[in-house]
Design a protein around this motif. Structure first.
Motif, PDB file in Angstrom:
ATOM      1  N   LEU A  22       0.829  -1.204  -0.106  1.00 42.24           N
ATOM      2  CA  LEU A  22       0.039   0.034  -0.098  1.00 42.24           C
ATOM      3  C   LEU A  22       0.893   1.298   0.002  1.00 42.24           C
ATOM      4  N   SER A  23       1.967   1.047   0.752  1.00 47.66           N
ATOM      5  CA  SER A  23       2.684   2.493   0.897  1.00 47.66           C
ATOM      6  C   SER A  23       3.534   2.702  -0.484  1.00 47.66           C
ATOM      7  N   THR A  24       3.736   1.752  -1.220  1.00 48.72           N
ATOM      8  CA  THR A  24       4.590   1.718  -2.699  1.00 48.72           C
ATOM      9  C   THR A  24       3.691   2.203  -3.525  1.00 48.72           C
ATOM     10  N   ASN A  25       2.461   1.638  -3.388  1.00 51.54           N
ATOM     11  CA  ASN A  25       1.436   1.814  -4.568  1.00 51.54           C
ATOM     12  C   ASN A  25       0.739   3.189  -4.296  1.00 51.54           C
ATOM     13  N   LEU A  26       0.226   3.448  -3.204  1.00 52.05           N
ATOM     14  CA  LEU A  26      -0.852   4.476  -2.805  1.00 52.05           C
ATOM     15  C   LEU A  26      -0.145   5.474  -1.893  1.00 52.05           C
ATOM     16  N   GLY A  27       1.192   5.151  -1.321  1.00 53.78           N
ATOM     17  CA  GLY A  27       1.700   6.285  -0.506  1.00 53.78           C
ATOM     18  C   GLY A  27       0.803   6.247   0.925  1.00 53.78           C
ATOM     19  N   VAL A  28       0.184   5.204   1.125  1.00 58.86           N
ATOM     20  CA  VAL A  28      -0.504   5.075   2.335  1.00 58.86           C
ATOM     21  C   VAL A  28      -0.390   3.817   3.334  1.00 58.86           C
ATOM     22  N   GLY A  29      -0.565   3.972   4.645  1.00 56.73           N
ATOM     23  CA  GLY A  29      -0.769   2.873   5.163  1.00 56.73           C
ATOM     24  C   GLY A  29       0.870   2.486   5.970  1.00 56.73           C
ATOM     25  N   SER A  30       1.753   3.159   5.642  1.00 58.09           N
ATOM     26  CA  SER A  30       3.154   2.569   6.289  1.00 58.09           C
ATOM     27  C   SER A  30       3.392   3.622   7.658  1.00 58.09           C
ATOM     28  N   GLY A  31       2.957   4.562   7.701  1.00 65.21           N
ATOM     29  CA  GLY A  31       3.284   5.403   8.837  1.00 65.21           C
ATOM     30  C   GLY A  31       4.682   5.903   8.923  1.00 65.21           C
ATOM     31  N   GLY A  32       5.304   5.801   7.610  1.00 68.24           N
ATOM     32  CA  GLY A  32       6.948   6.111   7.803  1.00 68.24           C
ATOM     33  C   GLY A  32       7.525   5.165   8.143  1.00 68.24           C
ATOM     34  N   HIS A  33       7.064   3.746   8.314  1.00 69.16           N
ATOM     35  CA  HIS A  33       7.998   2.624   8.859  1.00 69.16           C
ATOM     36  C   HIS A  33       8.021   1.677   7.739  1.00 69.16           C
ATOM     37  N   THR A  34       8.046   1.997   6.335  1.00 74.54           N
ATOM     38  CA  THR A  34       8.042   1.001   5.443  1.00 74.54           C
ATOM     39  C   THR A  34       9.555   0.364   5.513  1.00 74.54           C
ATOM     40  N   GLY A  35      10.576   1.066   5.608  1.00 75.83           N
ATOM     41  CA  GLY A  35      11.871   0.492   5.773  1.00 75.83           C
ATOM     42  C   GLY A  35      12.079  -0.633   6.709  1.00 75.83           C
ATOM     43  N   ARG A  36      11.739  -0.197   7.984  1.00 74.30           N
ATOM     44  CA  ARG A  36      11.743  -1.134   8.982  1.00 74.30           C
ATOM     45  C   ARG A  36      10.951  -2.291   8.771  1.00 74.30           C
ATOM     46  N   LYS A  37       9.738  -2.363   8.442  1.00 75.07           N
ATOM     47  CA  LYS A  37       8.764  -3.214   8.215  1.00 75.07           C
ATOM     48  C   LYS A  37       9.452  -4.216   7.087  1.00 75.07           C
ATOM     49  N   LEU A  38       9.862  -3.683   6.007  1.00 76.04           N
ATOM     50  CA  LEU A  38      10.716  -4.326   4.878  1.00 76.04           C
ATOM     51  C   LEU A  38      12.012  -5.247   5.324  1.00 76.04           C
ATOM     52  N   GLU A  39      12.682  -4.481   6.514  1.00 76.76           N
ATOM     53  CA  GLU A  39      14.070  -5.123   6.933  1.00 76.76           C
ATOM     54  C   GLU A  39      13.332  -6.200   7.562  1.00 76.76           C
ATOM     55  N   ASP A  40      12.429  -6.219   8.581  1.00 80.01           N
ATOM     56  CA  ASP A  40      12.069  -7.233   9.463  1.00 80.01           C
ATOM     57  C   ASP A  40      11.472  -8.438   8.550  1.00 80.01           C
ATOM     58  N   LEU A  41      10.956  -8.206   7.337  1.00 82.91           N
ATOM     59  CA  LEU A  41      10.372  -9.275   6.418  1.00 82.91           C
ATOM     60  C   LEU A  41      11.633  -9.936   5.656  1.00 82.91           C
ATOM     61  N   VAL A  42      12.485  -9.261   5.242  1.00 79.43           N
ATOM     62  CA  VAL A  42      13.811  -9.434   4.644  1.00 79.43           C
ATOM     63  C   VAL A  42      14.399 -10.278   5.635  1.00 79.43           C
ATOM     64  N   PHE A  43      14.745 -10.298   6.790  1.00 78.94           N
ATOM     65  CA  PHE A  43      15.215 -11.001   7.863  1.00 78.94           C
ATOM     66  C   PHE A  43      14.804 -12.459   8.102  1.00 78.94           C
ATOM     67  N   VAL A  44      13.530 -12.252   8.159  1.00 74.43           N
ATOM     68  CA  VAL A  44      12.893 -13.543   8.321  1.00 74.43           C
ATOM     69  C   VAL A  44      12.917 -14.462   7.122  1.00 74.43           C
ATOM     70  N   LEU A  45      12.776 -13.882   5.962  1.00 75.63           N
ATOM     71  CA  LEU A  45      12.992 -14.720   4.757  1.00 75.63           C
ATOM     72  C   LEU A  45      14.288 -15.178   4.497  1.00 75.63           C
ATOM     73  N   ASP A  46      15.230 -14.252   4.738  1.00 76.59           N
ATOM     74  CA  ASP A  46      16.692 -15.112   4.830  1.00 76.59           C
ATOM     75  C   ASP A  46      17.146 -16.081   5.675  1.00 76.59           C
ATOM     76  N   PHE A  47      16.448 -15.903   6.861  1.00 76.26           N
ATOM     77  CA  PHE A  47      16.704 -16.917   7.873  1.00 76.26           C
ATOM     78  C   PHE A  47      15.989 -18.221   7.310  1.00 76.26           C
ATOM     79  N   TYR A  48      14.967 -18.179   6.699  1.00 71.43           N
ATOM     80  CA  TYR A  48      14.361 -19.510   6.223  1.00 71.43           C
ATOM     81  C   TYR A  48      14.884 -20.173   4.736  1.00 71.43           C
TER      82      TYR A  48
END
Length: 1887
Positions: free
Chosen positions: A1719-1745
């Motif tokens: 939503l943040s990248t497509n519409l510019g809403v929904g992230s609350g300015g925390h898109t980078g942090r959420k993506l970092e968490d998601l990538v960390f879990v994907l890398d782990f598995y």
């Protein structure tokens, strides 16, 4: 204060915003009363105060009166009141021991079994008895802290009121002048009116004089005050005193005996264990060879003593020699910055000195001894004080020496408190106008940080405060005067810091101020509406009580800082900024906010003040590459790169800052490390965003381009203007350390090899040293580390990633043990960020399924609540509890309701487990039928029973017939209480405050067909005869015993006051039985000796018997001297010769003999044993039998007593001296032979009565030689082998001889009929051959038949004793065979007298066999035995005596002993107890005690074992059915035949279903939970802790797996989720619901199937509520779920079927993170300015598995039961991980299709340009993260390499791809992907 001082002070004043809460009136006590505000334990605790006047003392909590005490008598007016906390030794309390029992035990060294409780303390009335056994080997209990109100009165007395209740009066040997409360646990310091100073350590204890070291001792008129502080370990123990004659103030340091220091060390050790990963950071100069020791109550460093010849620090407790205690130098020196700030508060004061040196005090460690000093020690101490005072001049002429806190020699008076003078020449520079100028002196210690603190002394009469700096350096106290300020009042409180106290004071003008070590600041005064404050007092934790001129009081408190993140930022900066720099930042943060304060520190100005100028750098990247030359030398790739960057223009903006750049670099690093730590918490997303944006701006401000770029990517924010050009001398790394990337590298076992180590990289102080930064530290918030979670997780991940073990369980266990040692709990793990905790969750999951021998905290951490309960070893009764809801699952359900539909909240319907599942049967014993209710009906005797009159009509039931029936029935009714006691054993839970009701025996009955009950009418009493009430005496005694035996064991026990509470006005048999029952349960030890004497002096036989036997059982086997003396008083045999005749009845003496045997059970005390033999020999033939003497019972009791004293000692040579003579004596007593002189024999005409002595002597031999296999002894108990010899032996003696022979030859007892028949002599078998075959054609001698049945009954009784409680099938079959045969023979009609005698004898044998059968089947409730005993219960006709009923009811009760929850043991003591209780001679009437005392029938309690294995669901607290597997030793171990060395016993398995009785503990190796419905575990009874836990609770705590129902709900397993087909369950998460929705459309299914399915197998209210919410769609699409609903449905099913319900929240986090990013990248809403942090968490879990990390760490699990490993399924399913990765790739491709994003990415790759538009910057950050783009530094170096090598595009792409793979393999961190490689090459070389 001088003008210059005022000027200096004014320059350092700071204005602080008000933190006071609104002022409230505080109306406590009288306005004229003296009020003391007590210290609080925490800021949230209510304020407590003590107010006192001469007549009243009040204790308030808040404004509410808690308690008050009045003293109206004029001679006892209140002088002072205090509320100290005394350190009292902890009483050795333990939970109430279970009743005494004597079950079997695996070892042969003891007669008792594993359920035997420890012996009680010796019986004494002494309130402080000396221990009977040495306790040096026992661990000392830590002292307990007891807050106590202490009131001193004018008549030299005092009263202490502990919070636990009661009062302790004490005497004060002097008139009290003044007193002060010392620190917690240190008691009181009392100043006498004659000048002496005394210590009160505990109330009531003798006061001890205080020793003085150095300086002038406290004299008459001196004022003493303790310096109040926070009580922490860093605050020194300071007392301030005054010298009124010279106008001086002395400062003292006091120390307590060493036992308190030891206690503090123990507390500190526990505190260290509870700190979650917090390492206590030492001061700047730490020493590696130092260890922590206390300074007073604080902590210091003590270097080890080597090579100095110093004595060992380990001193024995009894060492009374002179001791010298020393304290080596501390490693925590005074920070250099502190010395520059000593004069900040004003002009320093001069110290008037005597001599050339300033005398300083020293502290003493406490002594090990505790107790009062003797009069001699007291006088010696006073003499030393006088001599010391007289040699003061000489002391001052010595060389100057600095006295350390522990540099004093102490000789004998080690227990005394020591006051050591630190400084005594502090002149006040005032003109003394009166002696009371120092009255109400007040002192406070504030700003305690490690070795530094501030002492403030307020003199109210002079209205000013003296300030001193206290410091401890090495072994010296440093005291330096700082300033003095005018003040009306002061107090200490938490104001600017959350844990360090500041000083708050009011000046003469009414202005409020605060002060610390280096700062004085103004405080906005609380709103008091013009009222003038003259006194301040506080609790040290934020509350301040203000007193006005009129005596009125108000209260206020300080607010906590609202912005937690601001507090953390300041704490981080305090570690790297100097005092002056940090002080500016701190006050800027107070007034401007922390963000503006940091911007001001870094010189960042507002946007409108920036000058739009450009500065060109000559070649900034060249300088940048030069700074990385050391890195190039280590990395071959970087060494090949050439500096071919083209110059670029940077926009630099001038900055305004007053701090050098070198000081800002560590500040930037500390803020970055704080931001990285904020990533780790679940609820700090907003805080991280704030700190990260500040760090980004500050990095731009000082020209750190790599940092700026790194944070721009992380936050996705727009570009910042560079404040200055990059510095070539910067000591910061070019890119900030990445914590999540470090975690990934560590877990892949590659990144941890890199240098420097991650523990140093992510520690604020170590990082500054690592990069050689110029960082000073103010430590304004103390020395505790500011980062706590980061080092802990690094250690855990290092343990996981670097472990050499290939076992996943070994790695997981290591991590669990480390977390446990650091004090982490499951809540701490749950508080972490969802991505970071996934590796921990995987480790905990591995450990959860295969646990080891762990502490309780480890089981709690991994979620094994069952093992946690099993290991707690609390022994408390478990109550059913409601099923708790898991917090993470509850949050997940809330998230479902929030994310699912807009505008809809959670459901309103209340869903509870009771509304979901139907009523299910309870998991109890015998729940399938009503046998318990039937037995309870048969054994009850409170209500009238109903019987039938046979064929009689109502008219035929005349009153005479009715009374005849009732009279026969009464024998049965009066025999019921004994069986009732066995059946209801420990079945009633009675509160200790209630009286215990004793059931009344009701002899009335309803005789059918009569409509109502008829009462039994007592016969008329003839004059001179005994009353009819004697018939009720012993049945009521048995009823009293039953009432006591019903009570369950309680932790608080049963004290003497409760015994008195239940005592009737006139002693009766009920209370006598009640006393015996309490003794049988081990609850009579609390009875005081005088109370027992009051009972015994009444000469009431039942009471005397009950009390003597109860005391003997309570102290069984201990030989307690007090109980021995009490028993001896009642035994003439134990009196001295020629003593006066004993006025004690025969039955009481018989009970005393058995009591002696019980008291000395198995002790082989030959003196007492010989006495018992003499008593047997003293039974002579007499022509007149005295019924009152009870000679037969006395002789039998003597035999019992001998057998119990010598129990099983027949093979002990030390116990059987003179064995041959003893056996001859017993042969004479048994067989009547006169060729051996008996002990104590008189003339030959006194012949021993063998008819009386034979029974006791036979059983004495049987018990003494129990299990000895002594054939020669068994042969002595011969069975006649000819008819002639048989004529000389009574038939009942044949029974006893058979029994005794079997006891001796124990191993030969077999549960077969052949073994029983082998005891019958051949001539009897031949003579009765026809009877045995059932033929009636032959006649036989009735005497031979009676003899045969008695021999068979004796063999059956022996079989019952050996196999008691085992339920052996062979024994059951054999005994029930003989029971049926005897039943047929016993109930035949007898027409002759001889026939009736034979029938009576056979019925006696029938009773013995019935009892034997019940012993074998004890507690089993076997239905076939119950049917036969029920028939016996129905017989109450003529000829069925009281004894027959007694035997059948005892057998019936034993069959269901304890309602089926208990059984019997077979230890030596258990065999003896059962033999006495079921002695095969039952009384003919309720009054008979001729041959055997009826009171002995209750000794079966000594053989009872609680061997009912129960299983309880740990979540619901309810009992449950469960299959268990026992591993039994095969063959079973024998008591006297140990296994050969090196032999391992074989094991055999036995399957049972709990609740059930289990075999004896000695036979069980392990108990296994082996059911797929519950988490498995094994209870190894060979393990001491496992055995102890099981013996206390007899309960297994189990945890049911999700997806299964209990066996009560689903007995056949047809409702389990695993019985459904995969197509029906759909229990795997493949994607975000697309597949599930498609399948639902194709199949036409809806939510109804999900709802029905989940509700069919679980009663989980949370899961059902979520399903109900998801399936409540209405309208045309009601049958078609959305993708979201399909996703959540599959998540619920997967998590429930795989028993990972807590992962529901993780799946929702993954979904929500992806949704927010999209939503943040497509519409510019929904992230609350925390898109980078959420993506970092998601990538960390994907890398782990996806990168093999999970597979390497936890993918293969080798179970204990399997020799090969198996692949383990991850918590997050692999298909979903692949699906998320595909979705992110699609998102990346979609973003790159947008021209603006594509151009911005290429521009950033080409020259580092970052977009200025926020939305575009966020999209670019997402693309770079998904491409794993390298940092700006690496990108530039790779670009230089590519350009310098002149490669083509394809070659460059191949080279970059290979380079990325090598870097990933080397570091473990994902390198760039092919998409970035292509864009980079195109941007560098052209399209």
């Amino acid at each position: 204060m001088s003008d210059s001082a005022r000027s200096t002070s004014s320059n350092n004043k700071q204005a602080a915003p008000s933190r006071f809460t609104p002022v409230l009136p505080f109306n406590i006590g009288h306005p004229a009363s003296h009020t003391i505000v007590l210290p609080s334990a925490s800021p949230d605790s209510p304020v407590q105060t003590i107010s006192y006047t001469p007549t009243l003392v009040s204790h308030h909590i808040g404004s509410a009166l808690y308690r008050s005490y009045s003293f109206p008598h004029p001679s006892q007016s209140v002088l002072q009141a205090f509320y100290p906390t005394f350190s009292l030794p902890t009483a050795s309390t333990s939970s109430a021991a279970p009743p005494p029992t004597t079950s079997s035990y695996p070892t042969s060294s003891t007669s008792f079994g594993p359920f035997q409780p420890p012996s009680p303390a010796p019986w004494t009335d002494d309130p402080l008895p000396l221990p009977s056994v040495p306790t040096a080997s026992l661990p000392a209990s830590p002292p307990s802290l007891s807050p106590t109100l202490v009131v001193f009165l004018s008549d030299s007395t005092g009263i202490a009121y502990p919070t636990s209740g009661g009062s302790i009066p004490f005497h004060v040997p002097f008139r009290l002048s003044h007193g002060i409360c010392l620190r917690t646990g240190h008691g009181l310091l009392l100043q006498a009116s004659d000048g002496g100073v005394w210590e009160m350590k505990t109330p009531g204890e003798e006061l001890k004089p205080v020793k003085f070291k150095g300086g002038r001792s406290i004299q008459v008129g001196d004022v003493v005050a303790e310096a109040a502080s926070d009580g922490g370990s860093s605050s020194p123990h300071i007392i301030v005193s005054t010298n009124g004659e010279e106008g001086k103030i002395a400062i003292w340091h006091y120390t307590m005996p060493s036992d308190e220091d030891k206690n503090d060390n123990g507390k500190d050790d526990k505190k260290k264990a509870s700190v979650k990963g917090k390492e206590k950071e030492a001061a700047p100069s730490s020493s590696s060879a130092s260890t922590e020791v206390p300074i007073g109550r604080g902590k210091r460093k003590r270097s080890s003593i080597t090579g100095s010849g110093a004595p060992s620090s380990s001193n024995s407790a009894g060492d009374r020699s002179t001791r010298r205690t020393s304290l080596a130098s501390t490693s925590m020196s005074i920070p250099p910055s502190s010395s520059e700030l000593l004069d900040v508060l004003g002009e320093t004061m001069t110290m008037k000195r005597t001599g050339s040196a300033q005398s300083q005090a020293s502290a003493l460690s406490q002594a090990d001894r505790r107790g009062s000093v003797t009069r001699n020690e007291l006088s010696i101490t006073m003499d030393r004080m006088v001599l010391g005072a007289g040699s003061g001049a000489g002391e001052m002429e010595r060389e100057p020496a600095e006295l350390g806190p522990q540099s004093i020699e102490r000789e004998d008076d080690e227990d005394a408190m020591v006051l050591e003078c630190i400084s005594e020449d502090v002149a006040c520079d005032v003109a003394l106008t009166s002696w009371d100028v120092f009255q109400n002196l007040k002192a406070c210690i504030v700003d305690s940080r490690g070795i530094n603190s501030v002492l403030a002394v307020h003199i109210p009469k002079l209205s000013y405060i003296l300030f001193f700096q206290l410091a401890i350096s090495g072994t010296q106290f440093h005291v330096k005067p700082m300033a003095h300020s005018p003040a009306l009042a002061m107090t200490h409180t938490l104001y600017t810091r959350p844990s360090i106290q500041d000083l708050v004071y009011v000046d003469l003008e009414g202005n409020w101020h605060g002060a610390t070590l280096n700062t004085k600041f103004e405080i906005p005064a609380p709103e008091l509406k013009g009222k003038k404050v003259v006194h301040l007092d506080g609790d040290g934790k934020g509350a301040i009580v203000m007193t006005g001129e009129d005596g009125k009081r108000w209260i206020t408190s300080t607010r906590k800082r609202e912005d937690d993140v601001g507090q953390k930022v300041l704490e981080a900066l305090a570690v790297v900024l100097g005092s002056e720099q940090f002080r500016k930042v701190f006050w800027d943060a107070e007034s401007l906010g922390w963000e503006k304060a940091v911007e001001k520190l870094f010189g960042v100005v507002d946007e409108e003040e920036r000058m739009d100028t450009e500065a060109e750098a000559d070649d900034p990247w060249t300088a940048f590459l030069k700074a990385t030359e050391d890195k190039s030398s280590r990395d071959p790739l970087l060494a090949a790169l050439s500096p071919a960057f083209k110059s670029i223009k940077l926009k630099a903006v001038p900055v305004k800052r007053s701090v050098e750049r070198e000081a800002l670099e560590p500040a930037l690093m500390s803020l970055h490390l704080l931001a990285e730590e904020l990533k780790l918490k679940r609820d700090t997303m907003k805080d991280w965003s704030l700190v990260a944006n500040v760090v980004k701006r500050m990095a731009a401000a000082i020209g750190e381009l790599g940092w700026k770029d790194w944070y721009e990517r992380a936050t996705g924010s727009s570009a910042d203007v560079v404040g200055e050009m990059p510095s070539t001398t910067s000591k910061l790394p070019r890119t900030p350390p990445d914590l999540l990337a470090t975690f990934t590298g560590i877990l892949s076992n590659r990144g941890s090899k890199a240098a420097p180590g991650p523990l140093k990289t992510f520690d604020i102080r170590e990082t500054t040293r690592l990069y050689s930064m110029n960082a000073s530290a103010s430590y304004y918030y103390g020395y505790m580390p500011r980062l706590t979670i980061t080092p802990t997780l690094l250690r855990i991940f290092l343990r996981l990633g670097t472990s050499e073990s290939a076992s996943s369980f070994a790695k997981a266990q290591a991590a669990v043990m480390m977390l446990t040692r650091l004090g982490w709990t499951k809540d701490d793990v749950e508080s972490l960020n969802w991505a970071v905790r996934m590796p921990l969750r995987e480790g905990l999951r591995v450990a959860q399924g295969e646990t080891g021998e762990w502490p309780v905290a480890a089981y709690k951490l991994v979620g094994r609540k069952d093992l946690e309960r099993m290991s707690e070893n609390s022994g408390k009764k478990e109550e059913p509890t409601k099923k708790p809801q898991i917090q993470t699952a509850r949050l997940a359900i809330d998230a479902i309701c929030t994310l699912g539909r807009d505008g809809k909240g959670p459901m309103n319907a209340q869903v509870t487990p009771t509304t979901i599942a139907p009523t299910i049967p309870k998991a109890t014993r015998f729940n399938e039928d009503r046998r318990l209710e039937e037995v309870a009906r048969m054994l009850q005797y409170e209500e009238p029973v109903t019987v039938t009159a046979g064929e009689r009509t109502l008219d035929q039931l005349t009153p005479q017939v009715q009374q005849s029936i009732l009279n026969s029935l009464s024998n049965r009714t009066l025999a019921l209480p004994v069986g009732y006691a066995i059946f209801h054993y420990q079945a009633r839970d009675s509160p200790p405050t209630e009286s215990v009701p004793v059931p009344r025996i009701n002899t009335s009955a309803r005789i059918l067909p009569m409509p109502s009950p008829v009462a039994l009418i007592d016969k008329e009493i003839r004059e001179g005869t005994s009353s009819t009430s004697d018939r009720m005496e012993w049945p009521e005694f048995h009823s009293g015993v039953a009432a006591a035996l019903q009570l369950q064991s309680r932790p608080e026990g049963f004290d003497s006051s409760q015994i008195s509470f239940n005592k009737p006005n006139d002693l009766d048999s009920k209370h006598a039985g009640f006393l015996m029952g309490l003794g049988l349960m081990g609850r009579i030890s609390s009875m005081v000796f005088n109370q027992a004497f009051e009972y015994l002096k009444m000469k009431h036989d039942p009471t005397s018997i009950g009390l003597l036997l109860g005391l003997a059982v309570t102290y069984i086997g201990t030989g307690d001297p007090k109980v021995t003396s009490l028993l001896s008083v009642h035994l003439a045999a134990l009196h001295p010769p020629n003593s006066s005749p004993l006025n004690v009845s025969g039955i009481t003496q018989a009970a005393g003999l058995v009591g002696v045997g019980l008291l000395y059970l198995g002790t082989a005390r030959r003196t007492l044993a010989d006495t018992m033999v003499k008593e047997l020999c003293s039974i002579k033939v007499t022509s007149i039998e005295d019924p009152a003497a009870c000679r037969e019972a006395y002789a039998l009791s003597a035999g019992f007593a001998f057998g119990m004293i010598m129990l099983g000692k027949g093979t002990d040579s030390s116990a059987t001296t003179g064995e041959v003579s003893m056996l001859r004596t017993f042969r004479s007593l048994i067989l009547g032979e006169n060729n051996h002189p008996l002990p104590g024999a008189t003339p030959t005409f006194d012949i021993t009565d063998v008819n009386i002595t034979s029974s006791g002597a036979t059983l004495a031999i049987g018990l003494m030689y129990l299990r000895t296999q002594r054939q020669e002894v068994a042969d002595m108990l011969e069975i006649p082998d000819t008819p002639r010899r048989l004529d000389y032996v009574r038939s009942d003696l044949l029974l006893l001889r058979t029994l005794a022979r079997s006891l001796v030859m124990w191993e030969g007892i077999s549960p077969s009929k052949a073994w029983v028949e082998s005891h019958v002599p051949a001539f009897i078998t031949e003579a009765l051959g026809g009877a045995s075959t059932g033929s009636s054609s032959r006649t036989f001698d009735g005497d031979l038949d009676v003899a045969r049945w008695n021999i068979i009954a004796g063999a059956c009784f022996a079989m019952g004793l050996k196999f008691a409680g085992t339920a052996v099938a062979e024994a059951h079959a054999s005994l029930i065979h003989y029971l049926d045969r005897l039943t047929r023979a016993a109930y035949v009609k007898a027409a002759t007298v001889q026939g009736k005698i034979k029938r009576t004898a056979i019925r006696a044998c029938l009773s013995v066999v019935a009892v034997s059968l019940s012993l074998v089947m004890a507690g089993t409730g076997e239905i076939n035995v119950l049917r036969r005993l029920r028939v016996a219960h129905g017989h109450f006709s003529e000829g069925v005596t009281y004894g027959t009923h007694l035997a059948s009811h005892m057998a019936l009760g034993m069959l269901f002993v304890g309602s089926g929850h208990y059984t019997l043991g077979t230890s030596n003591a258990a065999v003896a107890a059962l033999l006495i209780a079921f002695f095969p001679s039952f009384p003919a009437s309720p009054t008979e005690n001729r041959a055997h005392l009826q009171a002995f029938r209750h000794l079966w309690t000594l053989a009872v074992e609680p061997r009912c294995l129960k299983v309880r669901d740990v979540d619901t607290g309810e009992p449950t059915f469960l299959p268990i597997r026992l591993r039994l030793l095969d063959p079973p171990p024998t008591t006297n035949v140990p296994l050969p060395p090196g032999t391992t016993p074989t094991l055999r398995a036995k399957q049972l279903v709990a609740p059930t009785l289990i075999p004896e503990i000695r036979l069980i190796d392990s108990i296994q939970i082996d059911s797929p419905r519950y988490w498995p575990f094994t209870l190894h009874l060979s393990n001491a802790s496992h055995l102890r836990s099981f013996l206390e609770t007899h309960t297994l705590q189990v945890k049911r797996r999700t997806g299964h129902l209990s066996y009560a709900q689903d007995p056949r397993g047809i409702k389990s989720i695993f019985t459904r087909s995969k197509s029906e369950t759909g229990s795997s998460v493949f994607d975000f619901g697309e597949t599930g929705r498609t399948l639902a459309r194709v199949g036409g299914g809806g939510g109804g199937g999900l709802r029905e399915f989940v509700g069919a197998f679980t009663d989980d209210a949370g899961a059902i509520a979520a399903v109900e919410y998801l399936t409540q769609r209405k309208g045309p699409d009601a049958g078609q779920p959305s993708e979201w609903e399909a996703f959540v449905g599959s998540v619920l099913l997967e998590c429930l079927t795989r028993d990972k319900r807590e992962i529901v929240a993780v799946y929702l986090e993954i979904y929500k993170a992806y949704l927010d990013i999209k939503l943040s990248t497509n519409l510019g809403v929904g992230s609350g300015g925390h898109t980078g942090r959420k993506l970092e968490d998601l990538v960390f879990v994907l890398d782990f598995y996806r990168r093999g990390v999970f597979k390497t760490l936890f993918g293969r699990t080798k179970m204990k039961s399997s020799s090969s490993g198996s692949l383990r399924e991850p918590l997050v399913q692999t298909p979903l991980v692949a699906h998320v990765e595909r979705k992110l790739d699609e998102l990346r491709e979609d973003l790159l299709q947008r021209q603006a994003v594509h151009d911005s990415v290429r521009s950033h790759t080409r020259d580092g340009t970052w977009p200025s538009d926020k939305e575009l910057a966020e999209k670019v950050a997402v693309v770079l993260k998904l491409e794993d783009a390298p940092s700006l530094e690496i990108s530039g170096e790779i670009k230089s390499l590519v350009l310098s090598s002149r490669m083509g595009k394809e070659d460059a792409e191949l080279a970059l791809g290979e380079t990325g793979r090598r870097l990933e393999k080397l570091s473990g961190v994902p390198a760039w992907k092919g998409g970035w490689t292509t864009m980079a090459v195109e941007s560098w070389l052209g399209a």
